[in-house]
Design a protein around this motif. Structure first.
Motif, short mmCIF file in Angstrom:
data_model
loop_
_atom_site.label_atom_id
_atom_site.label_comp_id
_atom_site.label_asym_id
_atom_site.label_seq_id
_atom_site.Cartn_x
_atom_site.Cartn_y
_atom_site.Cartn_z
N LEU A 206 0.85 -1.19 0.00
CA LEU A 206 0.00 0.00 0.00
C LEU A 206 0.88 1.24 0.00
O LEU A 206 1.61 1.50 0.96
CB LEU A 206 -0.89 0.01 1.24
CG LEU A 206 -2.20 -0.78 1.14
CD1 LEU A 206 -2.78 -1.03 2.53
CD2 LEU A 206 -3.20 -0.03 0.27
N GLY A 207 0.81 1.99 -1.07
CA GLY A 207 1.62 3.18 -1.18
C GLY A 207 2.11 3.37 -2.61
O GLY A 207 1.74 2.62 -3.52
N ARG A 208 2.97 4.37 -2.78
CA ARG A 208 3.47 4.70 -4.11
C ARG A 208 5.00 4.77 -4.07
O ARG A 208 5.59 5.84 -3.90
CB ARG A 208 2.90 6.03 -4.60
CG ARG A 208 3.29 6.37 -6.05
CD ARG A 208 3.06 7.83 -6.34
NE ARG A 208 3.37 8.19 -7.72
CZ ARG A 208 4.61 8.40 -8.19
NH1 ARG A 208 5.66 8.25 -7.39
NH2 ARG A 208 4.79 8.74 -9.46
N PRO A 209 5.65 3.63 -4.24
CA PRO A 209 7.11 3.67 -4.32
C PRO A 209 7.56 4.48 -5.54
O PRO A 209 6.84 4.56 -6.54
CB PRO A 209 7.50 2.19 -4.49
CG PRO A 209 6.30 1.42 -4.11
CD PRO A 209 5.11 2.28 -4.40
N SER A 210 8.74 5.07 -5.45
CA SER A 210 9.28 5.76 -6.61
C SER A 210 9.59 4.76 -7.71
O SER A 210 9.72 3.55 -7.45
CB SER A 210 10.54 6.52 -6.24
OG SER A 210 11.59 5.62 -5.91
N VAL A 211 9.71 5.23 -8.92
CA VAL A 211 10.02 4.35 -10.04
C VAL A 211 11.31 3.58 -9.79
O VAL A 211 11.43 2.39 -10.11
CB VAL A 211 10.10 5.18 -11.34
CG1 VAL A 211 10.71 4.36 -12.47
CG2 VAL A 211 8.72 5.70 -11.74
N THR A 212 12.29 4.23 -9.18
CA THR A 212 13.57 3.57 -8.92
C THR A 212 13.47 2.51 -7.84
O THR A 212 14.33 1.64 -7.75
CB THR A 212 14.63 4.60 -8.51
OG1 THR A 212 14.18 5.32 -7.35
CG2 THR A 212 14.90 5.59 -9.64
N GLN A 213 12.42 2.55 -7.02
CA GLN A 213 12.24 1.56 -5.96
C GLN A 213 11.44 0.33 -6.38
O GLN A 213 11.40 -0.66 -5.66
CB GLN A 213 11.52 2.20 -4.76
CG GLN A 213 12.32 3.26 -4.02
CD GLN A 213 11.48 3.92 -2.94
OE1 GLN A 213 10.36 4.37 -3.19
NE2 GLN A 213 12.01 3.95 -1.73
N LEU A 214 10.80 0.40 -7.54
CA LEU A 214 9.86 -0.65 -7.91
C LEU A 214 10.50 -2.03 -7.96
O LEU A 214 9.91 -3.03 -7.52
CB LEU A 214 9.22 -0.32 -9.26
CG LEU A 214 8.18 0.81 -9.25
CD1 LEU A 214 7.75 1.15 -10.67
CD2 LEU A 214 6.98 0.44 -8.39
N HIS A 215 11.71 -2.14 -8.49
CA HIS A 215 12.35 -3.46 -8.58
C HIS A 215 12.64 -4.03 -7.19
O HIS A 215 12.58 -5.25 -6.99
CB HIS A 215 13.64 -3.37 -9.41
CG HIS A 215 13.38 -3.22 -10.88
ND1 HIS A 215 13.06 -4.30 -11.68
CD2 HIS A 215 13.35 -2.13 -11.69
CE1 HIS A 215 12.87 -3.88 -12.93
NE2 HIS A 215 13.04 -2.58 -12.96
N GLN A 216 12.91 -3.17 -6.25
CA GLN A 216 13.14 -3.62 -4.88
C GLN A 216 11.86 -4.20 -4.28
O GLN A 216 11.87 -5.28 -3.68
CB GLN A 216 13.62 -2.44 -4.03
CG GLN A 216 13.77 -2.73 -2.55
CD GLN A 216 14.10 -1.49 -1.75
OE1 GLN A 216 14.52 -0.47 -2.29
NE2 GLN A 216 13.89 -1.56 -0.44
N TYR A 217 10.74 -3.51 -4.47
CA TYR A 217 9.46 -3.99 -3.95
C TYR A 217 9.00 -5.24 -4.68
O TYR A 217 8.32 -6.11 -4.10
CB TYR A 217 8.41 -2.88 -4.06
CG TYR A 217 8.53 -1.83 -3.00
CD1 TYR A 217 7.74 -1.87 -1.87
CD2 TYR A 217 9.46 -0.79 -3.12
CE1 TYR A 217 7.85 -0.89 -0.87
CE2 TYR A 217 9.58 0.18 -2.14
CZ TYR A 217 8.78 0.12 -1.02
OH TYR A 217 8.89 1.07 -0.04
#
Length: 289
Positions: A206-217
């Motif tokens: 739940l939330g909006r990770p930054s584009v650069t964080q997406l691969h981590q999530y």
């Protein structure tokens, strides 16, 4: 002979993979429309997070419902959104000297005494805060699907393990149910824990990770579920370009969409699901295009 053995091993491996991989959640493009999820049940029409609210969602024809799970002082899992009992129950009347009336400071027996419906409408007076066990039985009876939120996990150490144990005891972690269950949280650590404990389960952040964080999530989740006002068509497209924990594109469920214009707008963004207090309003808007 060796070819037959190899084929048998390959077939077995595919079978194991199927058991370990959850049934894909309905996505826009597969059904033609985003999935509509009744937020805390049909919470515009019945008191939120109650059995009455998910019954109302079922009567309106919606299979997906969303809820919030917290824990009582004596370790019972209960379905309620706020960290305090004040807004949605009569706790101030029954226990006037126990402000700020935190869920974690009350026993299950005390919470079971509270009226969780009278605040919404006199017609729902006497409605109770359900335990998660009671809630799961009703979801099963209604043939519904569940987006379960682990709420405030930092207040409840071990709630991930406890929730999964209860879900397992209720039969909700077998292959038949995996396509009917998503576990989400605002806590990345909590969702990572759920994924590690039950890798086959579909999870959502739940939330909006930054584009650069997406691969981590994407290492531990299958969906990114932001507020509708925080996203754009470009962001949704970028999320879809990232492969999630089960080898499929990350999905996007947005919250909380309660009007026709917003429903049509986020549909145009390409979201996979809309979480809403008014599922009938959203469904009508999506069907009207």
């Amino acid at each position: 002979m060796h070819a037959r053995v190899a084929a048998a091993i390959a077939t077995a491996a595919l079978g194991v993979a199927a058991l370990l991989s959850p049934t894909p959640v309905a996505r826009a493009g597969e059904s033609g429309e985003p999935t509509v999820i009744a937020h805390r049940g049909a919470s515009a029409y019945a008191p939120e997070n109650t059995l009455a609210s998910i019954d109302k969602a079922a009567k309106l024809g919606f299979s997906w419902v969303e809820n919030d799970v917290q824990r009582t002082k004596d370790g019972e899992l209960v379905v309620i959104h706020d960290g305090s009992l004040e807004r949605t129950t009569n706790v101030k009347e029954l226990f006037p000297g126990r402000a700020p009336w935190k869920v974690k400071d009350f026993t299950a027996a005390e919470i079971a005494r509270l009226d969780a419906g009278g605040w919404f409408s006199p017609a729902y007076a006497g409605t109770r805060v359900p335990t998660l066990e009671q809630y799961m039985r009703r979801v099963e009876r209604n043939h519904e699907k569940l987006l379960l939120e682990i709420k405030n996990p930092e207040l409840y150490p071990g709630i991930e393990q406890q929730t999964l144990k209860l879900l397992g005891n209720q039969g909700w972690l077998d292959q038949k149910h995996l396509g009917r269950l998503i576990v989400q949280s605002f806590s990345a650590d909590s969702i990572r824990t759920v994924h590690e404990l039950k890798p086959a389960l579909t999870t959502a952040y739940l939330g909006r990770p930054s584009v650069t964080q997406l691969h981590q999530y994407a290492r531990f989740t299958d969906l990114i579920n932001p507020s509708y006002g925080s996203i754009s068509k470009g962001y949704v497209c970028t999320v879809h370009s990232v492969e999630g924990a089960h080898g499929r594109p990350l999905g996007v469920f947005v919250w909380t969409v309660n009007d026709a214009d917003t429903a049509r707008k986020v549909k145009d963004y390409g979201v996979d699901g809309l979480i809403t207090n008014k599922p009938d309003v959203v469904r009508a808007a999506l069907e009207a295009g």
